[in-house]
Design a protein around this motif. Structure first.
Motif, PDB file in Angstrom:
ATOM      1  N   TYR A 172      29.038  14.470   2.490  1.00  0.00           N
ATOM      2  CA  TYR A 172      27.963  13.721   1.845  1.00  0.00           C
ATOM      3  C   TYR A 172      28.438  12.331   1.430  1.00  0.00           C
ATOM      4  N   GLN A 173      27.487  11.458   1.187  1.00  0.00           N
ATOM      5  CA  GLN A 173      27.811  10.146   0.662  1.00  0.00           C
ATOM      6  C   GLN A 173      27.404  10.083  -0.801  1.00  0.00           C
ATOM      7  N   GLY A 174      28.073   9.242  -1.536  1.00  0.00           N
ATOM      8  CA  GLY A 174      27.762   9.097  -2.943  1.00  0.00           C
ATOM      9  C   GLY A 174      26.971   7.836  -3.183  1.00  0.00           C
ATOM     10  N   CYS A 175      27.185   7.227  -4.322  1.00  0.00           N
ATOM     11  CA  CYS A 175      26.493   5.975  -4.621  1.00  0.00           C
ATOM     12  C   CYS A 175      27.403   5.093  -5.467  1.00  0.00           C
ATOM     13  N   HIS A 176      26.978   3.884  -5.652  1.00  0.00           N
ATOM     14  CA  HIS A 176      27.755   2.888  -6.386  1.00  0.00           C
ATOM     15  C   HIS A 176      28.007   3.354  -7.816  1.00  0.00           C
ATOM     16  N   ASN A 177      29.169   2.982  -8.341  1.00  0.00           N
ATOM     17  CA  ASN A 177      29.535   3.380  -9.701  1.00  0.00           C
ATOM     18  C   ASN A 177      28.565   2.872 -10.763  1.00  0.00           C
ATOM     19  N   ALA A 178      27.850   1.802 -10.457  1.00  0.00           N
ATOM     20  CA  ALA A 178      26.914   1.233 -11.432  1.00  0.00           C
ATOM     21  C   ALA A 178      25.885   2.252 -11.893  1.00  0.00           C
ATOM     22  N   PHE A 179      25.550   3.203 -11.025  1.00  0.00           N
ATOM     23  CA  PHE A 179      24.520   4.180 -11.363  1.00  0.00           C
ATOM     24  C   PHE A 179      25.068   5.331 -12.218  1.00  0.00           C
ATOM     25  N   LYS A 180      26.362   5.337 -12.433  1.00  0.00           N
ATOM     26  CA  LYS A 180      26.988   6.395 -13.230  1.00  0.00           C
ATOM     27  C   LYS A 180      27.322   5.916 -14.643  1.00  0.00           C
ATOM     28  N   VAL A 181      26.880   4.702 -14.938  1.00  0.00           N
ATOM     29  CA  VAL A 181      27.127   4.106 -16.255  1.00  0.00           C
ATOM     30  C   VAL A 181      25.840   4.163 -17.070  1.00  0.00           C
ATOM     31  N   GLU A 182      25.924   4.714 -18.284  1.00  0.00           N
ATOM     32  CA  GLU A 182      24.749   4.747 -19.146  1.00  0.00           C
ATOM     33  C   GLU A 182      24.536   3.372 -19.769  1.00  0.00           C
ATOM     34  N   ARG A 183      23.376   2.782 -19.514  1.00  0.00           N
ATOM     35  CA  ARG A 183      23.088   1.426 -19.976  1.00  0.00           C
ATOM     36  C   ARG A 183      22.688   1.419 -21.452  1.00  0.00           C
ATOM     37  N   THR A 184      23.080   0.371 -22.142  1.00  0.00           N
ATOM     38  CA  THR A 184      22.778   0.256 -23.568  1.00  0.00           C
ATOM     39  C   THR A 184      21.321  -0.157 -23.763  1.00  0.00           C
ATOM     40  N   ASN A 185      20.829   0.050 -24.967  1.00  0.00           N
ATOM     41  CA  ASN A 185      19.465  -0.404 -25.286  1.00  0.00           C
ATOM     42  C   ASN A 185      19.341  -1.913 -25.135  1.00  0.00           C
ATOM     43  N   GLU A 186      20.430  -2.631 -25.447  1.00  0.00           N
ATOM     44  CA  GLU A 186      20.410  -4.090 -25.308  1.00  0.00           C
ATOM     45  C   GLU A 186      20.251  -4.488 -23.838  1.00  0.00           C
ATOM     46  N   GLU A 187      20.963  -3.792 -22.950  1.00  0.00           N
ATOM     47  CA  GLU A 187      20.851  -4.089 -21.525  1.00  0.00           C
ATOM     48  C   GLU A 187      19.447  -3.785 -21.018  1.00  0.00           C
ATOM     49  N   LYS A 188      18.897  -2.678 -21.474  1.00  0.00           N
ATOM     50  CA  LYS A 188      17.546  -2.311 -21.042  1.00  0.00           C
ATOM     51  C   LYS A 188      16.508  -3.310 -21.540  1.00  0.00           C
ATOM     52  N   ASP A 189      16.619  -3.671 -22.798  1.00  0.00           N
ATOM     53  CA  ASP A 189      15.665  -4.632 -23.359  1.00  0.00           C
ATOM     54  C   ASP A 189      15.770  -5.993 -22.676  1.00  0.00           C
ATOM     55  N   SER A 190      16.997  -6.386 -22.373  1.00  0.00           N
ATOM     56  CA  SER A 190      17.215  -7.680 -21.729  1.00  0.00           C
ATOM     57  C   SER A 190      16.578  -7.713 -20.341  1.00  0.00           C
ATOM     58  N   LEU A 191      16.732  -6.616 -19.590  1.00  0.00           N
ATOM     59  CA  LEU A 191      16.155  -6.580 -18.240  1.00  0.00           C
ATOM     60  C   LEU A 191      14.628  -6.535 -18.305  1.00  0.00           C
ATOM     61  N   LYS A 192      14.095  -5.776 -19.240  1.00  0.00           N
ATOM     62  CA  LYS A 192      12.638  -5.712 -19.389  1.00  0.00           C
ATOM     63  C   LYS A 192      12.066  -7.097 -19.659  1.00  0.00           C
ATOM     64  N   LYS A 193      12.763  -7.843 -20.495  1.00  0.00           N
ATOM     65  CA  LYS A 193      12.302  -9.191 -20.815  1.00  0.00           C
ATOM     66  C   LYS A 193      12.453 -10.118 -19.620  1.00  0.00           C
ATOM     67  N   LYS A 194      13.584 -10.039 -18.937  1.00  0.00           N
ATOM     68  CA  LYS A 194      13.846 -10.908 -17.795  1.00  0.00           C
ATOM     69  C   LYS A 194      12.816 -10.708 -16.685  1.00  0.00           C
ATOM     70  N   LEU A 195      12.480  -9.437 -16.399  1.00  0.00           N
ATOM     71  CA  LEU A 195      11.582  -9.116 -15.297  1.00  0.00           C
ATOM     72  C   LEU A 195      10.131  -8.934 -15.737  1.00  0.00           C
ATOM     73  N   ASP A 196       9.896  -9.076 -17.044  1.00  0.00           N
ATOM     74  CA  ASP A 196       8.551  -8.906 -17.601  1.00  0.00           C
ATOM     75  C   ASP A 196       7.985  -7.533 -17.223  1.00  0.00           C
ATOM     76  N   LEU A 197       8.774  -6.494 -17.509  1.00  0.00           N
ATOM     77  CA  LEU A 197       8.402  -5.134 -17.134  1.00  0.00           C
ATOM     78  C   LEU A 197       7.487  -4.499 -18.172  1.00  0.00           C
ATOM     79  N   PRO A 198       6.601  -3.605 -17.734  1.00  0.00           N
ATOM     80  CA  PRO A 198       5.771  -2.860 -18.684  1.00  0.00           C
ATOM     81  C   PRO A 198       6.613  -1.845 -19.455  1.00  0.00           C
ATOM     82  N   GLU A 199       6.064  -1.323 -20.524  1.00  0.00           N
ATOM     83  CA  GLU A 199       6.796  -0.378 -21.370  1.00  0.00           C
ATOM     84  C   GLU A 199       7.150   0.895 -20.605  1.00  0.00           C
TER      85      GLU A 199
END
Length: 372
Positions: A172-199
């Motif tokens: 089998y193949q795996g995936c990039h390590n980035a997907f195995k890192v739990e993102r912080t609330n700050e990172e999530k909020d920053s991306l939501k703001k940057k991309l103007d994402l819905p809640e």
């Protein structure tokens, strides 16, 4: 060991084949740093997603003629440089190997991801089908070992290329390590703001092409009060989607994104309520694994490779059944308990796709070939 790789996808592809190639070389270097990894690249790199370590070496055509005829170099002339580098094992990472490796005493492995061009010939031109078949058939027959990325692909290799089962190993193949890192609330909020994402939103990741079947998701949310984010390069299929969106006044419910970094994409997975992947056919389906590691529940296709990738706790539908997909979305959105159960069990299932499992199997293939 000195291991050579067909590195075209490493340096020139930003999607599935490129990610597989880069991740494999990366984890080999991480777990087996005493090896040397030669990356045979037909022309100067465009994609700079693999950080070259001391044990890695990018190898380009030596003479001006092969720099001009880079495709021919990759198929044939590269053999002289492979011999000069004293490569022990050569690994074709995307269904191809150079000619005459065996005649020059060089062991070889080829990874075959899928044979979609044979299963669905109507999606390819006659010329492309002939070229793909010729390259894949030669590689499968002449490599010392064929790696299939799933049991589904293994069955197709046996059926369409007539390769004996004993020569094929499923890794089998795996995936990039980035997907195995739990993102912080700050990172999530920053991306939501940057991309103007819905809640809250649903997510689909993959090239926007007919085979990936994003239009079915859009049809399934027409009567639901939740938007859909689609991440991927657009093809002519996008026009068909755009027409449907316009006809049904869904402009505010479908968001298209491109060009995200791996870290941004992994954050997006973790923000999503549900990941939906109704592809008609894949050799494997890395986005499913990315979602499992991201602890986001998955709805995907109910046959082919998808249950193999998603495990027993993901949700499965006929990819063309709009009503069934709508019902699955409503069910998951209405039950936090069910979503929590799916994400917990899916994360456990993803353990079989961890780097240490995959890299040991790959290295064993190389070792066994040299011992033989």
């Amino acid at each position: 060991m000195k291991i050579g790789f067909d590195a075209k996808r490493i340096f020139h592809n930003t999607t599935g084949l490129g990610n597989y190639s880069r991740d494999l070389v990366r984890i080999l270097d991480e777990y087996y740093p005493s090896n040397f990894y030669y990356l045979y690249n037909p022309k100067p790199k465009k994609v700079k997603r693999l950080k070259l370590k001391p044990s890695m070496k990018e190898v380009l055509p030596e003479s001006w003629i092969w720099k001009k005829l880079s495709s021919l170099w990759r198929q044939k002339a590269v053999i002289s440089q492979i011999k000069s580098d004293n490569i022990d094992v050569f690994h074709g990472l995307s269904g191809e190997i150079p000619r005459k490796l065996k005649q020059n005493g060089i062991k070889s492995v080829v990874t075959i991801h899928d044979l979609i061009f044979m299963r669905y010939p109507e999606w390819y031109s006659y010329f492309d089908r002939k070229i793909h078949f010729s390259k894949f058939k030669y590689a499968a027959e002449n490599a010392d070992c064929v790696i299939a990325i799933s049991e589904q692909t293994k069955r197709d290799i046996i059926t369409y290329l007539k390769i004996p089962e004993s020569k094929i190993k499923v890794i089998y193949q795996g995936c990039h390590n980035a997907f195995k890192v739990e993102r912080t609330n700050e990172e999530k909020d920053s991306l939501k703001k940057k991309l103007d994402l819905p809640e809250k939103f649903l997510l689909n990741v993959g090239t926007v092409e007919k085979r990936k079947n994003a239009l079915t998701i859009i049809k399934s949310i027409r009567n639901l009060d939740i938007p859909l984010v689609i991440v991927g390069r657009k093809t002519k299929y996008y026009k068909e989607i755009e027409e449907y969106i316009t006809e049904n006044n869904l402009q505010d419910k479908v968001i298209f994104l491109e060009g995200l970094s791996m870290e941004e994409l992994s954050t997006l997975y973790q923000l999503a309520e549900i990941f939906i992947y109704p592809s008609v056919f894949e050799g494997f389906g890395i986005p499913i694994i990315e979602s499992l590691f991201s602890k986001t529940p998955v709805i995907t296709t109910n046959d082919g490779v998808f249950p193999e990738a998603g495990g027993s706790h993901s949700r499965y539908v006929n990819p063309t059944d709009v009503t069934a997909m709508e019902n699955e979305i409503k069910l998951l959105l209405s039950s936090n308990e069910l979503r929590d159960e799916i994400t917990e069990e899916g994360y456990k299932y993803a353990g079989k796709f961890r780097d240490e499992v995959i890299v040991q199997e790959i290295n064993n293939v190389y070792r066994n070939l040299l011992e033989d």
